[in-house]
Design an enzyme around this catalytic site. Structure first.
Site, PDB file in Angstrom:
ATOM      1  CD  GLU A  43      -2.414   1.245   2.740  1.00 26.05           C
ATOM      2  OE1 GLU A  43      -2.525   2.343   3.184  1.00 26.05           O
ATOM      3  OE2 GLU A  43      -2.741   0.149   3.513  1.00 26.05           O
ATOM      4  CB  THR A  73      -3.120   8.210   3.114  1.00 28.13           C
ATOM      5  OG1 THR A  73      -2.168   7.421   3.697  1.00 28.13           O
ATOM      6  CG2 THR A  73      -3.287   9.347   4.186  1.00 28.13           C
ATOM      7  CE  LYS A 133      -6.364   2.198   7.726  1.00 27.05           C
ATOM      8  NZ  LYS A 133      -5.674   3.293   6.765  1.00 27.05           N
TER       9      LYS A 133
END
Length: 213
Positions: A43, A73, A133
């Protein structure tokens, strides 16, 4: 690779490496070190300088390998679309932005938004999210997974934030489908010790494997 195949691979591997670097050069070294350690889901966070370009470069570099390049993000649908066009196979957000989820659904790209409550989790799953998440994980601890799974036993949860070698197995045993780890995984990069990053990656993979066994 199709959306559900990506979700399945992330679930099977059990570890997502969160790459936060101070430069493109450092980021590329981190990625190679983590990959050597056996972590397949990478990621690349939008806080890394030139993150979208890195995603594009890595997507081309590893297109024939068993490596999954994603973007992290991601705060809005505009950024998500830029990452998807650059080749990102999944999108990770620190919070639940339904417009970002909608855009990812439009492109059939896996999306893992951050959630902190049962309400947010239900909203995410009802919007088509396969893995929520749990962020920041260290605000709760592993017991929150069991708590979420009480009313939502069908939900898939991935904690990120405060996930380390000391508690990785505990998160998996609590019911997490996978774990996301960044600073604890790549801390060796701060001193240029990328061999340590590789070794730490191996330990995370082993911890998840043993916890599942």
């Amino acid at each position: 690779m199709k959306r559900m195949e990506i979700i399945q691979q992330i679930a099977e591997s059990g570890v997502v490496a969160v790459i936060r670097a101070e430069s493109k050069e450092q980021g590329m070294k981190m990625i190679e070190a983590v990959k050597k350690g056996g972590i397949k889901a990478l990621e690349i966070t939008m806080t890394v300088p030139g993150a979208v370009d890195i995603i594009k470069e890595l997507s081309e570099m590893y297109k024939d390998e068993d490596v999954i390049i994603g973007a992290g993000t991601v705060l809005d649908p505009e950024t998500a679309r830029a990452c998807i066009l650059a080749g990102a196979k999944y999108i990770v957000s620190p919070a639940l932005n339904l417009e970002t989820v909608k855009l990812c659904n439009r492109y059939r790209i896996a999306v893992m938004p951050g959630i902190m409550t049962v309400t947010e989790a239900l909203t995410a799953f009802e919007a088509g999210v396969e893995i929520a998440k749990v962020f920041p994980g260290n605000a709760y601890g592993p017991s929150i997974i069991k708590a979420f799974k009480g009313p939502i036993p069908q939900g898939n949860f991935m904690p990120t934030g405060g996930v380390n070698l000391a508690n990785a197995a505990e998160w998996i045993k609590a019911g997490a489908v996978a774990i996301g780890t960044g600073g604890d995984l790549t801390s060796g990069a701060k001193t240029g010790d990328y061999a340590l990053v590789t070794e730490t990656a191996k330990k995370f993979v082993e911890a998840v494997k043993n916890a599942r066994a």
